[in-house]
Write an enzyme that holds these catalytic residues in place. Structure first.
Site, short mmCIF file in Angstrom:
data_model
loop_
_atom_site.label_atom_id
_atom_site.label_comp_id
_atom_site.label_asym_id
_atom_site.label_seq_id
_atom_site.Cartn_x
_atom_site.Cartn_y
_atom_site.Cartn_z
CE LYS A 129 -3.36 5.74 -1.09
NZ LYS A 129 -4.41 6.49 -1.81
CE1 TYR A 165 -3.89 2.30 0.74
CE2 TYR A 165 -2.39 3.30 2.34
CZ TYR A 165 -3.56 3.34 1.60
OH TYR A 165 -4.40 4.42 1.73
#
Length: 232
Positions: A154, A150
């Site tokens: 990002k 994740y």
């Protein structure tokens, strides 16, 4: 910002920060196009909100992005694009050495490729002075064990935003770290833990509105640094 009734597109608006921001914009007279993967949840989230157009679907699907653009075109263009939809990945988060690559590919498809694809699709409809707000995470700026999938997605989103700002100085591209919030995604990231001490998403909305309504330059912002400016 345009003098006519402003129009926004908020992805991932069925819950959390996307839902809270949509309600705030609608109450302030904005027309808002929203999406989310689960149409029933999206319908519940925007029920009764004036000027909201719900277009359920998966932002990673190019045909859905075209549907969103058609909805925006019907409203005459876009003043605000909020790239909020995200995919966490497995819960609990695995270390990178154990991360299933097919799942990581999907995380990147939703968190990186879909936002860029949406910008590309909407480009002819972006009005002068448009704000593009990409929601990131502290995991995108710091190396954290268990957050490699994740977090790296990002980090890629943040870099895309920075480059888009340089290549398109007529836009304001704001990458925003909202901080921890009491959301379904945050609970999924910490299964079994009590997250009731985290602030509600509504507390972050004033920080986003400071960027949307203000004259901040393109760049990365922490909501915690913006909120005092609008509450003092």
């Amino acid at each position: 910002m345009t003098e006519q009734q402003p129009t926004a597109l908020v992805t991932g608006a069925s819950r959390g920060l996307g839902r809270a921001l949509t309600a705030d914009l609608a109450a302030d007279g904005w027309r808002v196009v929203v999406d989310a993967r689960h149409g029933d949840q999206l319908a519940d989230a925007v029920a009764g909100l004036p000027g909201v157009v719900a277009v359920p679907g998966d932002v990673a699907d190019p045909s859905h992005r075209t549907e969103l653009a058609e909805a925006v075109d019907d409203l005459g263009g876009l003043d605000l694009l909020v790239l909020n939809a995200s995919l966490l990945g497995p819960s609990p988060q695995p270390e990178l050495a154990d991360y299933p690559l097919d799942v990581l590919e999907q995380v990147y498809r939703v968190n990186v490729l879909a936002p860029l694809g949406l910008v590309q699709t909407l480009r002819p409809l972006l009005r002068p002075g448009v704000r593009i707000v990409a929601i990131t995470s502290d995991a995108g700026a710091e190396a954290m064990a268990g957050w490699g999938g994740y977090g790296s997605s990002k980090a890629a989103l943040e870099h895309l935003g920075a480059v888009l700002a340089i290549e398109n100085p007529q836009w304001r591209v704001h990458v925003v770290d909202p901080g921890d919030m009491r959301t379904v995604m945050h609970q999924e990231a910490f299964p079994g833990e009590d997250i009731s001490d985290r602030p509600e998403p509504e507390t972050v909305v004033p920080a986003l509105r400071a960027l949307v309504d203000g004259d901040h330059p393109s760049g990365r912002y922490r909501a915690a640094d913006l909120i005092p400016a609008v509450t003092s």
